[in-house]
Design a protein around this motif. Structure first.
Motif, PDB file in Angstrom:
ATOM      1  N   LEU A 184       0.722  -1.286   0.162  1.00 33.19           N
ATOM      2  CA  LEU A 184      -0.084   0.269  -0.361  1.00 33.19           C
ATOM      3  C   LEU A 184       0.308   1.155  -0.098  1.00 33.19           C
ATOM      4  N   VAL A 185       1.235   2.088  -1.180  1.00 31.64           N
ATOM      5  CA  VAL A 185       1.373   4.079  -1.296  1.00 31.64           C
ATOM      6  C   VAL A 185       0.206   4.682  -0.334  1.00 31.64           C
ATOM      7  N   VAL A 186       0.537   5.274  -0.041  1.00 31.04           N
ATOM      8  CA  VAL A 186      -0.165   5.961   0.912  1.00 31.04           C
ATOM      9  C   VAL A 186      -0.006   7.328   0.636  1.00 31.04           C
ATOM     10  N   VAL A 187      -0.492   8.332  -0.218  1.00 27.23           N
ATOM     11  CA  VAL A 187       0.349   9.935  -0.901  1.00 27.23           C
ATOM     12  C   VAL A 187      -0.482  10.512   0.025  1.00 27.23           C
ATOM     13  N   GLY A 188       0.306  11.116   0.948  1.00 26.87           N
ATOM     14  CA  GLY A 188      -0.199  12.804   2.029  1.00 26.87           C
ATOM     15  C   GLY A 188       0.006  12.295   2.981  1.00 26.87           C
ATOM     16  N   GLY A 189       0.689  12.922   3.837  1.00 28.86           N
ATOM     17  CA  GLY A 189       0.704  13.052   5.654  1.00 28.86           C
ATOM     18  C   GLY A 189      -0.304  13.785   6.581  1.00 28.86           C
ATOM     19  N   GLY A 190      -1.259  13.947   6.349  1.00 25.58           N
ATOM     20  CA  GLY A 190      -2.539  14.824   7.047  1.00 25.58           C
ATOM     21  C   GLY A 190      -3.515  13.524   7.764  1.00 25.58           C
ATOM     22  N   ILE A 198      -1.396   3.824   9.316  1.00 22.31           N
ATOM     23  CA  ILE A 198      -1.267   2.880  10.525  1.00 22.31           C
ATOM     24  C   ILE A 198      -2.317   1.687  10.399  1.00 22.31           C
ATOM     25  N   ALA A 199      -3.650   2.217  10.187  1.00 23.84           N
ATOM     26  CA  ALA A 199      -4.724   0.763   9.902  1.00 23.84           C
ATOM     27  C   ALA A 199      -4.213   0.126   8.493  1.00 23.84           C
ATOM     28  N   GLY A 200      -3.572   0.636   7.938  1.00 22.69           N
ATOM     29  CA  GLY A 200      -3.022  -1.495   7.185  1.00 22.69           C
ATOM     30  C   GLY A 200      -1.712  -1.508   7.707  1.00 22.69           C
ATOM     31  N   ALA A 201      -1.074  -1.227   7.992  1.00 24.71           N
ATOM     32  CA  ALA A 201       0.591  -1.714   8.659  1.00 24.71           C
ATOM     33  C   ALA A 201      -0.271  -2.010   9.899  1.00 24.71           C
ATOM     34  N   GLU A 202      -0.852  -2.144  10.779  1.00 22.99           N
ATOM     35  CA  GLU A 202      -1.368  -2.568  11.711  1.00 22.99           C
ATOM     36  C   GLU A 202      -2.478  -3.780  11.221  1.00 22.99           C
ATOM     37  N   GLN A 203      -2.704  -4.718  10.313  1.00 23.46           N
ATOM     38  CA  GLN A 203      -3.155  -5.346   9.572  1.00 23.46           C
ATOM     39  C   GLN A 203      -2.127  -6.220   8.923  1.00 23.46           C
ATOM     40  N   GLY A 204      -1.146  -6.225   8.929  1.00 22.15           N
ATOM     41  CA  GLY A 204       0.417  -6.870   7.785  1.00 22.15           C
ATOM     42  C   GLY A 204       0.366  -6.145   6.850  1.00 22.15           C
ATOM     43  N   LEU A 205       0.000  -5.226   6.180  1.00 23.29           N
ATOM     44  CA  LEU A 205       0.501  -4.497   5.114  1.00 23.29           C
ATOM     45  C   LEU A 205       2.245  -4.002   5.351  1.00 23.29           C
ATOM     46  N   LYS A 206       2.714  -4.048   3.842  1.00 19.75           N
ATOM     47  CA  LYS A 206       3.921  -3.293   4.222  1.00 19.75           C
ATOM     48  C   LYS A 206       3.700  -1.851   3.263  1.00 19.75           C
ATOM     49  N   VAL A 207       4.137  -0.271   4.041  1.00 15.33           N
ATOM     50  CA  VAL A 207       3.505   0.430   3.318  1.00 15.33           C
ATOM     51  C   VAL A 207       4.663   1.822   3.806  1.00 15.33           C
ATOM     52  N   ALA A 208       4.064   2.300   2.506  1.00 19.79           N
ATOM     53  CA  ALA A 208       5.193   3.485   2.081  1.00 19.79           C
ATOM     54  C   ALA A 208       3.982   5.125   2.710  1.00 19.79           C
ATOM     55  N   LEU A 209       4.414   5.909   3.309  1.00 24.19           N
ATOM     56  CA  LEU A 209       3.209   6.986   3.796  1.00 24.19           C
ATOM     57  C   LEU A 209       4.468   8.347   3.131  1.00 24.19           C
ATOM     58  N   ILE A 210       4.072   8.962   2.157  1.00 21.94           N
ATOM     59  CA  ILE A 210       4.816   9.712   1.052  1.00 21.94           C
ATOM     60  C   ILE A 210       4.302  11.246   1.453  1.00 21.94           C
ATOM     61  N   HIS A 211       4.903  12.055   1.846  1.00 17.44           N
ATOM     62  CA  HIS A 211       4.577  13.139   2.540  1.00 17.44           C
ATOM     63  C   HIS A 211       5.343  14.893   1.865  1.00 17.44           C
ATOM     64  N   ASP A 212       5.288  15.846   1.576  1.00 14.81           N
ATOM     65  CA  ASP A 212       5.989  16.770   1.387  1.00 14.81           C
ATOM     66  C   ASP A 212       6.477  17.835   2.290  1.00 14.81           C
ATOM     67  N   ARG A 213       6.577  17.081   3.702  1.00 11.11           N
ATOM     68  CA  ARG A 213       6.651  18.642   4.319  1.00 11.11           C
ATOM     69  C   ARG A 213       7.122  17.592   5.286  1.00 11.11           C
ATOM     70  N   PRO A 214       8.494  18.008   6.539  1.00 14.26           N
ATOM     71  CA  PRO A 214       9.404  17.530   7.755  1.00 14.26           C
ATOM     72  C   PRO A 214       7.946  16.933   8.630  1.00 14.26           C
ATOM     73  N   VAL A 215       7.184  17.589   9.096  1.00 16.83           N
ATOM     74  CA  VAL A 215       5.905  16.788  10.080  1.00 16.83           C
ATOM     75  C   VAL A 215       4.825  16.319   9.595  1.00 16.83           C
TER      76      VAL A 215
END
Length: 597
Positions: A184-190, A198-215
């Motif tokens: 699962l690739v999630v784009v946008g870290g709002g 988090i929901a995907g990861a807790e269910q065992g998915l390998k997840v990328a979270l891409i966000h264009d800010r430092p926080v």
């Protein structure tokens, strides 16, 4: 000297032989000093840039070092802009320092993004060349790049030619060299993107979270400082990991839970977090997203992300837009979905569809001190602020206009708000009661409410909320009022055009179906956030962050079932709905350890 610093020897046979060209991307400076990397408008102007956001006080010099391959006399151009051209001095002026010499040319004085000639200098290849940006005003001077050439030919200006020229200078291949593969690739870290990850990861998915800010956190982050609203619905456990305590809009208290949010997301071993990475393309084949390309906002490094499933939490619906997803923008006609509200008539739902949307806010604040505080004259701000005088901003500080796109014209919208803020504060400072007041903080990030909305199998409307319509796949629950904003100048043209009002409709608890959280025509694309499938008026209630956070958690769980059965998002509704609902119910609360049962 960072990776994106581009030093190239080219043979421009049609221009001049053996010209030496060196392009220095400003966002890649070794030390940005007090300048900020601003990546918000990459899609429009072609690159992140350095922004001298000093709120009226010149910021510290940005600096870097360059190695040249050839000694000689070089012409220098700087890509910059005067962001308020008019009958006054440009607000964002700065100069270029090369080694120990400050060039005479004052930069930031040309209208619109383009190359301003800075002068000529001698370069000795035996020594590192030191470059500095010297801010003169503290009022948002902008520098995209510095270009040195032994040939006096101005670089290209049109976005298309400029992009090709940059790619040629960098000898950059068409595709990123590094490939990353995930479930699962999630784009946008709002909040929506964080909850999905988090929901995907807790269910065992390998997840990328891409966000264009430092926080993380988007509008809730310490950078934008909008407080969260809405309820937790079915996802209290997850949303409490990333929520903030309720604080006044613009308050420094927004910092209190920033660390908690970031550390909670980072605590998941199967979430790879890519902060300061901005997606710039997504390609689909046979109506399925194949990959997303992203670029590091400082260094320019690129990566390609492939996955079985993607979540668009960009707010502006960029992944869906690039991949060819159906989308909508603006207000539908009153007949499209029957969203008539007699009390407000045309202001609520127009007879003819238009491009009106809720505007963007730029929050700000000031504080009283023990000593007199000065603030510069800002003649370039006064045509916007006029005689409006305030010392703090709130959610009503908002700007939209039907001829401006909240996506394509976002920089102009942000700049309009900066003029409103600086001008209003300058007016307030003329009052003796504010002599000790100091401008404490102004966001330079646009806090958007509405833009592109991707179309799903169900389009959530005002009537769904008004009637509290229950759906068999209602996975998001909300009870806050539906409120749709409009600029107050629409009612009285004497009102400032940067102040909004809200129309509130208080109805029953309402539900958003899962079918509004995946694309109608891109088979493996979820959406969570203000770009979910809804009408303009339908967005009025669920656009707040806890509701969009619910959407994120809902699609994260759906993605896990998609992987389990090797199906696409639509098939969760058609074939696995009860298991999906049971999974959500099961995850509501922290599980009790067996030892304590």
């Amino acid at each position: 000297m960072k990776k994106l610093l581009i030093v190239t020897l080219l043979l421009f046979s049609s221009i001049s032989l053996f010209a030496q060209d060196v392009l220095v991307e400003a966002e890649s400076f070794d030390n940005p000093g007090g300048w900020l990397v601003d990546p918000q408008f990459v899609e429009q102007m072609g690159s992140p840039y350095l922004n001298a956001h000093g709120m009226g006080k010149p910021v510290k010099n940005a600096s870097t070092k360059v190695n040249f391959n050839k000694s000689g006399s070089y012409h220098i151009w700087v890509r910059t802009m005067n962001w308020v051209p008019g009958e006054w001095e440009a607000p964002g002026k700065f100069q270029l320092k090369v080694n120990e010499a400050v060039l005479d040319t004052v930069l930031g004085t040309r209208s619109g993004w383009g190359w301003q000639y800075a002068g000529e200098t001698k370069i000795n290849k035996k020594n590192e060349t030191h470059i500095e940006l010297v801010d003169l005003t503290g009022f948002n001077g902008r520098c995209d790049a510095v270009y040195f050439s032994t040939n006096k030919t101005t670089p290209p200006s049109s976005p298309k030619k400029l992009a090709a020229w940059r790619q040629e200078l960098a000898a950059e291949p068409n595709a990123p060299e590094e490939l990353k593969t995930y479930d699962l690739v999630v784009v946008g870290g709002g909040l929506a993107g964080c909850a999905a990850a988090i929901a995907g990861a807790e269910q065992g998915l390998k997840v990328a979270l891409i966000h264009d800010r430092p926080v993380l956190g988007g509008n809730a982050s310490e950078e934008i400082r909008v407080h969260t609203e809405g309820i937790y619905g079915n996802f209290e456990r997850i949303l409490k990991k990333i929520d903030t305590k309720h604080y006044p809009n613009g308050s420094a208290e927004s910092k209190l839970d920033q660390q908690k949010r970031d550390e909670n997301v980072k605590s998941y071993d199967n979430i790879d977090l890519f902060l300061n990475w901005r997606a710039y393309d997504a390609i689909s084949e046979e109506n399925s997203v194949k990959y997303v390309d992203a670029r590091q906002t400082f260094t320019g490094e690129r990566k390609r992300f492939t996955a079985t499933y993607f979540v668009d939490s960009t707010g502006d619906g960029w992944i869906g837009f690039w991949a060819g997803a159906e989308f909508s923008y603006g207000r539908e006609s009153v007949d499209t979905y029957g969203e008539y509200w007699e009390e407000h008539g045309e202001l609520w739902s127009p007879k003819e569809a238009d491009n009106a949307v809720m505007g963007s806010s730029v929050l700000w604040g000031s504080k009283d001190t023990d000593s007199p505080q000065s603030f510069p004259e800002v003649p370039w701000a006064m045509p916007v602020s006029k005689d409006y005088a305030e010392v703090n901003g709130e959610w009503q500080w908002e700007f939209s206009r039907n001829d401006l796109s909240q996506i394509d014209d976002a920089e102009e919208i942000r700049d309009h708000m900066l003029r409103a803020i600086y001008g209003s504060f300058s007016n307030a400072k003329k009052d003796e009661v504010n002599k000790n007041r100091k401008l404490e903080w102004v966001s330079y990030l646009v806090g958007k409410r509405e833009s592109r909305r991707l179309v799903g199998d169900h389009i959530f409307t005002f009537n769904d909320a008004k009637e509290g319509r229950k759906f068999p796949d209602g996975v998001v629950i909300e009870k806050r009022a539906v409120d749709v904003h409009y600029q107050t100048v629409l009612e009285d043209e004497k009102n400032p055009d940067f102040i909004s009002e809200a129309l509130f409709y208080r109805g029953p608890q309402y539900y958003i179906p899962y079918r509004s959280l995946y694309s109608k025509n891109i088979s493996n694309l979820f959406m969570a956030g203000r770009n979910f499938s809804c009408s303009h008026a339908g967005l009025g209630g669920p656009r707040v962050m806890l509701t969009t956070g619910q959407m994120g958690a809902a699609v994260g769980y759906a993605a896990s079932l998609c992987k389990k059965y090797e199906v696409m998002p639509r098939e969760i509704y058609t074939g696995y709905l009860q298991e999906y609902l049971d999974l959500i119910e099961e995850q509501k609360y922290e599980k009790i350890p067996t030892s304590k049962k």
